[in-house]
Design a protein around this motif. Structure first.
Motif, PDB file in Angstrom:
ATOM      1  N   GLY A  11     -39.977 124.896 -17.436  1.00 45.94           N
ATOM      2  CA  GLY A  11     -40.009 124.258 -18.754  1.00 45.94           C
ATOM      3  C   GLY A  11     -40.965 123.090 -18.809  1.00 45.94           C
ATOM      4  N   ARG A  12     -40.636 122.124 -19.650  1.00 40.45           N
ATOM      5  CA  ARG A  12     -41.620 121.075 -19.957  1.00 40.45           C
ATOM      6  C   ARG A  12     -41.970 120.201 -18.750  1.00 40.45           C
ATOM      7  NH1 ARG A  12     -39.301 118.893 -24.889  1.00 40.45           N
ATOM      8  NH2 ARG A  12     -37.818 120.579 -24.769  1.00 40.45           N
ATOM      9  N   ILE A  13     -41.018 120.010 -17.803  1.00 37.60           N
ATOM     10  CA  ILE A  13     -41.337 119.181 -16.629  1.00 37.60           C
ATOM     11  C   ILE A  13     -42.425 119.840 -15.785  1.00 37.60           C
ATOM     12  CG2 ILE A  13     -40.416 118.316 -14.425  1.00 37.60           C
ATOM     13  CD1 ILE A  13     -37.887 117.580 -15.775  1.00 37.60           C
ATOM     14  N   LEU A  52     -37.399 126.926 -10.698  1.00 37.62           N
ATOM     15  CA  LEU A  52     -35.994 127.192 -11.002  1.00 37.62           C
ATOM     16  C   LEU A  52     -35.595 126.637 -12.366  1.00 37.62           C
ATOM     17  CD1 LEU A  52     -34.445 125.969  -7.619  1.00 37.62           C
ATOM     18  CD2 LEU A  52     -35.113 128.307  -8.231  1.00 37.62           C
ATOM     19  N   ARG A  53     -34.516 127.146 -12.889  1.00 36.83           N
ATOM     20  CA  ARG A  53     -33.835 126.520 -14.007  1.00 36.83           C
ATOM     21  C   ARG A  53     -33.563 125.061 -13.609  1.00 36.83           C
ATOM     22  NH1 ARG A  53     -30.163 128.806 -17.983  1.00 36.83           N
ATOM     23  NH2 ARG A  53     -29.957 127.091 -19.459  1.00 36.83           N
ATOM     24  N   ALA A  54     -33.920 124.111 -14.481  1.00 39.39           N
ATOM     25  CA  ALA A  54     -33.858 122.680 -14.130  1.00 39.39           C
ATOM     26  C   ALA A  54     -32.516 122.285 -13.495  1.00 39.39           C
ATOM     27  CB  ALA A  54     -34.123 121.840 -15.372  1.00 39.39           C
ATOM     28  N   LYS A  73     -33.827 112.881 -14.361  1.00 38.91           N
ATOM     29  CA  LYS A  73     -32.709 111.985 -14.060  1.00 38.91           C
ATOM     30  C   LYS A  73     -31.443 112.445 -14.795  1.00 38.91           C
ATOM     31  CE  LYS A  73     -31.294 107.154 -14.346  1.00 38.91           C
ATOM     32  NZ  LYS A  73     -31.607 105.822 -14.901  1.00 38.91           N
ATOM     33  N   ASP A  74     -31.607 113.030 -15.981  1.00 38.27           N
ATOM     34  CA  ASP A  74     -30.470 113.561 -16.736  1.00 38.27           C
ATOM     35  C   ASP A  74     -29.745 114.629 -15.919  1.00 38.27           C
ATOM     36  OD1 ASP A  74     -32.969 114.914 -17.084  1.00 38.27           O
ATOM     37  OD2 ASP A  74     -32.104 116.136 -18.675  1.00 38.27           O
ATOM     38  N   VAL A  75     -30.525 115.528 -15.343  1.00 42.32           N
ATOM     39  CA  VAL A  75     -29.964 116.624 -14.542  1.00 42.32           C
ATOM     40  C   VAL A  75     -29.306 116.079 -13.276  1.00 42.32           C
ATOM     41  CG1 VAL A  75     -30.663 118.601 -13.117  1.00 42.32           C
ATOM     42  CG2 VAL A  75     -31.537 118.375 -15.453  1.00 42.32           C
ATOM     43  N   MET A 147     -28.039 121.340 -29.317  1.00 39.51           N
ATOM     44  CA  MET A 147     -27.031 120.337 -29.666  1.00 39.51           C
ATOM     45  C   MET A 147     -27.176 119.875 -31.120  1.00 39.51           C
ATOM     46  SD  MET A 147     -27.016 119.966 -26.179  1.00 39.51           S
ATOM     47  CE  MET A 147     -27.991 118.679 -25.461  1.00 39.51           C
ATOM     48  N   GLU A 148     -28.443 119.818 -31.587  1.00 42.73           N
ATOM     49  CA  GLU A 148     -28.725 119.274 -32.921  1.00 42.73           C
ATOM     50  C   GLU A 148     -27.955 119.998 -34.030  1.00 42.73           C
ATOM     51  OE1 GLU A 148     -31.101 120.141 -30.709  1.00 42.73           O
ATOM     52  OE2 GLU A 148     -32.312 118.338 -30.335  1.00 42.73           O
ATOM     53  N   LEU A 149     -27.574 121.237 -33.754  1.00 40.54           N
ATOM     54  CA  LEU A 149     -26.877 122.029 -34.764  1.00 40.54           C
ATOM     55  C   LEU A 149     -25.435 121.565 -34.971  1.00 40.54           C
ATOM     56  CD1 LEU A 149     -27.663 124.440 -36.497  1.00 40.54           C
ATOM     57  CD2 LEU A 149     -26.914 125.949 -34.642  1.00 40.54           C
ATOM     58  N   VAL A 160     -24.873 113.835 -27.904  1.00 38.78           N
ATOM     59  CA  VAL A 160     -25.622 113.080 -26.892  1.00 38.78           C
ATOM     60  C   VAL A 160     -26.708 114.029 -26.419  1.00 38.78           C
ATOM     61  CG1 VAL A 160     -25.567 112.161 -24.538  1.00 38.78           C
ATOM     62  CG2 VAL A 160     -23.754 111.563 -26.155  1.00 38.78           C
ATOM     63  N   ASP A 161     -27.979 113.649 -26.647  1.00 44.68           N
ATOM     64  CA  ASP A 161     -29.083 114.543 -26.299  1.00 44.68           C
ATOM     65  C   ASP A 161     -30.325 113.726 -25.951  1.00 44.68           C
ATOM     66  OD1 ASP A 161     -30.527 116.860 -25.859  1.00 44.68           O
ATOM     67  OD2 ASP A 161     -30.712 117.403 -27.978  1.00 44.68           O
ATOM     68  N   LEU A 162     -31.317 114.436 -25.410  1.00 44.52           N
ATOM     69  CA  LEU A 162     -32.590 113.817 -25.077  1.00 44.52           C
ATOM     70  C   LEU A 162     -33.462 113.751 -26.320  1.00 44.52           C
ATOM     71  CD1 LEU A 162     -33.256 115.778 -21.780  1.00 44.52           C
ATOM     72  CD2 LEU A 162     -32.377 113.450 -22.018  1.00 44.52           C
ATOM     73  N   VAL A 163     -34.186 112.664 -26.442  1.00 43.24           N
ATOM     74  CA  VAL A 163     -35.119 112.486 -27.559  1.00 43.24           C
ATOM     75  C   VAL A 163     -36.455 112.055 -26.969  1.00 43.24           C
ATOM     76  CG1 VAL A 163     -35.592 111.172 -29.663  1.00 43.24           C
ATOM     77  CG2 VAL A 163     -33.218 111.734 -29.059  1.00 43.24           C
ATOM     78  N   SER A 164     -37.536 112.753 -27.331  1.00 42.82           N
ATOM     79  CA  SER A 164     -38.831 112.214 -26.914  1.00 42.82           C
ATOM     80  C   SER A 164     -39.646 111.744 -28.105  1.00 42.82           C
ATOM     81  CB  SER A 164     -39.600 113.161 -25.978  1.00 42.82           C
ATOM     82  OG  SER A 164     -39.501 114.485 -26.362  1.00 42.82           O
ATOM     83  N   THR A 165     -40.165 112.651 -28.947  1.00 43.15           N
ATOM     84  CA  THR A 165     -40.928 112.173 -30.111  1.00 43.15           C
ATOM     85  C   THR A 165     -40.006 111.763 -31.265  1.00 43.15           C
ATOM     86  OG1 THR A 165     -41.042 114.392 -31.049  1.00 43.15           O
ATOM     87  CG2 THR A 165     -42.849 113.725 -29.584  1.00 43.15           C
ATOM     88  N   GLY A 166     -38.791 112.306 -31.280  1.00 42.54           N
ATOM     89  CA  GLY A 166     -37.880 112.069 -32.398  1.00 42.54           C
ATOM     90  C   GLY A 166     -38.060 113.088 -33.520  1.00 42.54           C
ATOM     91  N   ASN A 167     -39.020 114.006 -33.348  1.00 40.16           N
ATOM     92  CA  ASN A 167     -39.306 114.978 -34.406  1.00 40.16           C
ATOM     93  C   ASN A 167     -38.146 115.939 -34.662  1.00 40.16           C
ATOM     94  OD1 ASN A 167     -41.819 113.917 -34.828  1.00 40.16           O
ATOM     95  ND2 ASN A 167     -42.881 115.378 -33.475  1.00 40.16           N
ATOM     96  N   THR A 168     -37.448 116.327 -33.595  1.00 46.07           N
ATOM     97  CA  THR A 168     -36.329 117.273 -33.769  1.00 46.07           C
ATOM     98  C   THR A 168     -35.212 116.626 -34.581  1.00 46.07           C
ATOM     99  OG1 THR A 168     -36.892 118.236 -31.634  1.00 46.07           O
ATOM    100  CG2 THR A 168     -34.766 118.844 -32.567  1.00 46.07           C
ATOM    101  N   LEU A 169     -34.897 115.364 -34.275  1.00 46.92           N
ATOM    102  CA  LEU A 169     -33.867 114.656 -35.052  1.00 46.92           C
ATOM    103  C   LEU A 169     -34.288 114.592 -36.519  1.00 46.92           C
ATOM    104  CD1 LEU A 169     -32.803 111.641 -32.752  1.00 46.92           C
ATOM    105  CD2 LEU A 169     -31.692 113.875 -33.026  1.00 46.92           C
TER     106      LEU A 169
END
Ligand code: PRT
Ligand code: MG
Length: 219
Positions: A11-13, A52-54, A73-75, A147-149, A160-169
């Motif tokens: 994924g993104r990492i 692998l899956r994170a 760090k979340d994982v 989670m956003e749903l 409780v979720d990860l936010v990077s750009t904030g666009n999804t929120l």
């Protein structure tokens, strides 16, 4: 040199890990995004990569099936970190763990009222500790994605979720109401491998430390 296996998070990492590895002089023999091979050799005869899956990366490294890994760090917090040496913040996969609600939901009032609040998240362990530290009573609902749903359909009051750009929120009329912590990806090492394979592990750690410092300074 002792053989080494490095476990990378999909994924993104991964997109940010490969340039770091390349800067440290480590290049896979195949394109990891298209290869069907599960174990990929590199330009270093003793080093191979697995993608692998994170959430599985800490497990492989903990049991020594992989010697070294890259994980958010979340994982790692959710895994617990048992049996893992975490020598290096790689400065990649940067985001924040946050509490978010629907726009217009009065989070502060809900918290002050002291009633039970429902919170949906993939990060049950981190969320439990965060709210316990604030003496808040929340009912946690475990989800595995999207989670956003949950607040939109009334499954939960907050996520409780990860936010990077904030666009999804923003795109889903959600808003961050609490900032839990900043997140980056870490290098993890099996403690046994650090001792027994030091001839291979130490130069890799040193090379990655040098390039991670440059990456962090640029960020
Ligand atoms: O497939 P799987 O369920 O295992 O994970 P995934 O698809 O949710 O994420 P993946 O595999 O791409 O990478 C997960 C790791 O990347 C995490 O463990 C973090 O350490 C790191 N990371 C960094 C992120 C983000 N930034 C991030 N923004 N992981 C997920 N997101 C998601 C977030 O959950 C939300 O849905 O992106 C969305 C928000 O992004 P913005 O830019 O709209 O704010
Ligand atoms: Mg994914």
């Amino acid at each position: 040199m002792t053989p080494l296996t490095i476990a990378l998070s999909k994924g993104r990492i991964l997109d940010e890990t490969l340039p770091l590895l390349a800067a440290a002089g480590l290049v896979p023999d195949e394109d990891l995004s298209t290869s069907r091979k599960l174990i990929v050799a590199t330009n270093r005869p003793n080093i191979s990569l697995v993608v692998l899956r994170a959430t599985d990366v800490p497990t492989y490294v903990q049991y020594g099936a992989a010697d070294v890994g890259v994980a958010g760090k979340d994982v790692l917090l959710e895994h617990g970190g048992a049996g893992l040496y975490q020598p290096l913040d790689l400065g990649i996969g940067r985001c924040r763990l946050m509490v978010a609600t629907r726009l217009g939901y009065d989070w502060t009032a809900s918290v002050q009222r002291g009633g039970r609040i429902r919170v949906a998240t993939k990060y049950v362990r981190i969320a439990r500790e965060h709210f316990a530290a604030k003496s808040m009573h929340v009912d946690l609902i475990k989800l595995y994605g999207s989670m956003e749903l949950a607040p939109l359909l009334g499954l939960a009051d907050a996520i409780v979720d990860l936010v990077s750009t904030g666009n999804t929120l923003k795109a889903n009329d959600l808003v961050a109401v609490e900032d839990i912590m900043p997140i980056t990806a870490r290098l993890i090492v099996n403690p046994g491998a650090l001792k027994l394979k030091r001839d291979s592990v130490k130069p890799l750690l040193d090379a990655l430390a040098a390039v991670a410092n440059i990456a962090s300074a640029a960020a």
